[in-house]
Design a protein around this motif. Sequence first.
Motif, PDB file in Angstrom:
ATOM      1  N   THR A 248      -7.394 -25.372   8.539  1.00  0.00           N
ATOM      2  CA  THR A 248      -6.709 -26.503   7.943  1.00  0.00           C
ATOM      3  C   THR A 248      -5.219 -26.230   7.915  1.00  0.00           C
ATOM      4  N   PHE A 249      -4.447 -27.191   8.399  1.00  0.00           N
ATOM      5  CA  PHE A 249      -2.996 -27.117   8.380  1.00  0.00           C
ATOM      6  C   PHE A 249      -2.462 -28.208   7.470  1.00  0.00           C
ATOM      7  N   ARG A 250      -1.490 -27.854   6.622  1.00  0.00           N
ATOM      8  CA  ARG A 250      -0.809 -28.840   5.783  1.00  0.00           C
ATOM      9  C   ARG A 250       0.685 -28.721   6.015  1.00  0.00           C
TER      10      ARG A 250
ATOM     11  N   PHE B 184       2.810 -20.196   5.352  1.00  0.00           N
ATOM     12  CA  PHE B 184       1.918 -19.395   4.528  1.00  0.00           C
ATOM     13  C   PHE B 184       0.521 -19.481   5.131  1.00  0.00           C
ATOM     14  N   VAL B 185      -0.134 -18.348   5.277  1.00  0.00           N
ATOM     15  CA  VAL B 185      -1.519 -18.317   5.735  1.00  0.00           C
ATOM     16  C   VAL B 185      -2.335 -17.723   4.602  1.00  0.00           C
ATOM     17  N   ASN B 186      -3.280 -18.499   4.119  1.00  0.00           N
ATOM     18  CA  ASN B 186      -4.103 -18.100   2.970  1.00  0.00           C
ATOM     19  C   ASN B 186      -3.228 -17.687   1.782  1.00  0.00           C
ATOM     20  N   ARG B 187      -2.174 -18.491   1.552  1.00  0.00           N
ATOM     21  CA  ARG B 187      -1.219 -18.337   0.445  1.00  0.00           C
ATOM     22  C   ARG B 187      -0.274 -17.150   0.586  1.00  0.00           C
ATOM     23  N   ASN B 188      -0.302 -16.465   1.708  1.00  0.00           N
ATOM     24  CA  ASN B 188       0.595 -15.332   1.938  1.00  0.00           C
ATOM     25  C   ASN B 188       1.736 -15.752   2.850  1.00  0.00           C
ATOM     26  N   PHE B 189       2.969 -15.523   2.390  1.00  0.00           N
ATOM     27  CA  PHE B 189       4.153 -15.833   3.187  1.00  0.00           C
ATOM     28  C   PHE B 189       4.147 -14.963   4.435  1.00  0.00           C
ATOM     29  N   ILE B 190       4.360 -15.589   5.590  1.00  0.00           N
ATOM     30  CA  ILE B 190       4.346 -14.869   6.858  1.00  0.00           C
ATOM     31  C   ILE B 190       5.767 -14.424   7.198  1.00  0.00           C
ATOM     32  N   GLU B 191       5.964 -13.118   7.238  1.00  0.00           N
ATOM     33  CA  GLU B 191       7.275 -12.569   7.560  1.00  0.00           C
ATOM     34  C   GLU B 191       7.376 -12.145   9.015  1.00  0.00           C
ATOM     35  N   LEU B 192       6.246 -12.032   9.692  1.00  0.00           N
ATOM     36  CA  LEU B 192       6.235 -11.657  11.099  1.00  0.00           C
ATOM     37  C   LEU B 192       6.643 -12.839  11.960  1.00  0.00           C
ATOM     38  N   GLY B 193       6.932 -12.574  13.211  1.00  0.00           N
ATOM     39  CA  GLY B 193       7.180 -13.657  14.148  1.00  0.00           C
ATOM     40  C   GLY B 193       5.923 -14.477  14.333  1.00  0.00           C
ATOM     41  N   LEU B 194       6.074 -15.766  14.546  1.00  0.00           N
ATOM     42  CA  LEU B 194       4.922 -16.658  14.687  1.00  0.00           C
ATOM     43  C   LEU B 194       4.034 -16.276  15.856  1.00  0.00           C
ATOM     44  N   ASP B 195       4.628 -15.646  16.865  1.00  0.00           N
ATOM     45  CA  ASP B 195       3.846 -15.233  18.029  1.00  0.00           C
ATOM     46  C   ASP B 195       3.158 -13.889  17.812  1.00  0.00           C
ATOM     47  N   GLU B 196       3.328 -13.310  16.617  1.00  0.00           N
ATOM     48  CA  GLU B 196       2.672 -12.040  16.279  1.00  0.00           C
ATOM     49  C   GLU B 196       1.467 -12.226  15.364  1.00  0.00           C
TER      50      GLU B 196
ATOM     51  N   ASP C  32      -6.240 -21.095   5.891  1.00  0.00           N
ATOM     52  CA  ASP C  32      -5.506 -22.188   5.266  1.00  0.00           C
ATOM     53  C   ASP C  32      -4.039 -21.978   5.608  1.00  0.00           C
ATOM     54  N   VAL C  33      -3.473 -22.868   6.428  1.00  0.00           N
ATOM     55  CA  VAL C  33      -2.097 -22.736   6.892  1.00  0.00           C
ATOM     56  C   VAL C  33      -1.256 -23.833   6.255  1.00  0.00           C
ATOM     57  N   VAL C  34      -0.151 -23.437   5.619  1.00  0.00           N
ATOM     58  CA  VAL C  34       0.754 -24.396   4.998  1.00  0.00           C
ATOM     59  C   VAL C  34       2.155 -24.153   5.540  1.00  0.00           C
ATOM     60  N   TRP C  35       2.721 -25.192   6.139  1.00  0.00           N
ATOM     61  CA  TRP C  35       4.123 -25.205   6.528  1.00  0.00           C
ATOM     62  C   TRP C  35       4.850 -25.948   5.422  1.00  0.00           C
ATOM     63  N   ALA C  36       5.828 -25.297   4.783  1.00  0.00           N
ATOM     64  CA  ALA C  36       6.519 -25.912   3.650  1.00  0.00           C
ATOM     65  C   ALA C  36       8.021 -25.711   3.761  1.00  0.00           C
ATOM     66  N   LEU C  37       8.770 -26.731   3.373  1.00  0.00           N
ATOM     67  CA  LEU C  37      10.211 -26.596   3.265  1.00  0.00           C
ATOM     68  C   LEU C  37      10.519 -25.904   1.947  1.00  0.00           C
ATOM     69  N   LYS C  38      11.207 -24.775   2.028  1.00  0.00           N
ATOM     70  CA  LYS C  38      11.498 -23.978   0.838  1.00  0.00           C
ATOM     71  C   LYS C  38      12.972 -23.619   0.776  1.00  0.00           C
ATOM     72  N   ASN C  39      13.495 -23.516  -0.447  1.00  0.00           N
ATOM     73  CA  ASN C  39      14.873 -23.099  -0.659  1.00  0.00           C
ATOM     74  C   ASN C  39      14.928 -21.581  -0.666  1.00  0.00           C
TER      75      ASN C  39
ATOM     76  N   ASP D 137      17.516 -19.691  -1.077  1.00  0.00           N
ATOM     77  CA  ASP D 137      18.478 -19.123  -2.023  1.00  0.00           C
ATOM     78  C   ASP D 137      17.810 -18.693  -3.324  1.00  0.00           C
ATOM     79  N   ASN D 138      16.838 -19.464  -3.761  1.00  0.00           N
ATOM     80  CA  ASN D 138      16.252 -19.262  -5.091  1.00  0.00           C
ATOM     81  C   ASN D 138      14.989 -18.402  -5.073  1.00  0.00           C
ATOM     82  N   GLN D 139      14.786 -17.652  -4.008  1.00  0.00           N
ATOM     83  CA  GLN D 139      13.598 -16.825  -3.878  1.00  0.00           C
ATOM     84  C   GLN D 139      12.338 -17.682  -3.978  1.00  0.00           C
ATOM     85  N   GLU D 140      12.500 -18.977  -3.804  1.00  0.00           N
ATOM     86  CA  GLU D 140      11.376 -19.904  -3.853  1.00  0.00           C
ATOM     87  C   GLU D 140      10.386 -19.626  -2.728  1.00  0.00           C
ATOM     88  N   ILE D 141      10.848 -18.922  -1.735  1.00  0.00           N
ATOM     89  CA  ILE D 141      10.035 -18.637  -0.562  1.00  0.00           C
ATOM     90  C   ILE D 141       8.749 -17.878  -0.927  1.00  0.00           C
ATOM     91  N   LEU D 142       8.784 -17.145  -1.996  1.00  0.00           N
ATOM     92  CA  LEU D 142       7.641 -16.322  -2.361  1.00  0.00           C
ATOM     93  C   LEU D 142       6.591 -17.094  -3.148  1.00  0.00           C
TER      94      LEU D 142
END
Length: 99
Positions: free
Chosen positions: A4-6, A64-76, A84-91, A93-98
Amino acid sequence: MTSTFRIVNDKNETIASKGVSFQEGETLYEVTKRAFNIEESHGNIISINGIHSIPKKNIHWAVFVNRNFIELGLDEVTLNENDDVVWALKNWDNQEILK
């Protein structure tokens, strides 16, 4: 296999959600590029289905894959059945990424 992708905008609203089929061994990049209309710049995704990042506000796409932020390259990153894959717009600056 299917996952599932969101797609979530900068207001934390889900703007798209769908099951996406893929073959074993396919990367997150390959599957995302096939399933959605994406724009890229210098190796970064800047738009998904017409929803753009907002660089002036430091709001960028994060995945995020299964609620874990992906820090690797997408091709890795390879996907597994029922991820469960979520693409989200995040700020960024505010450490909102986590979140």
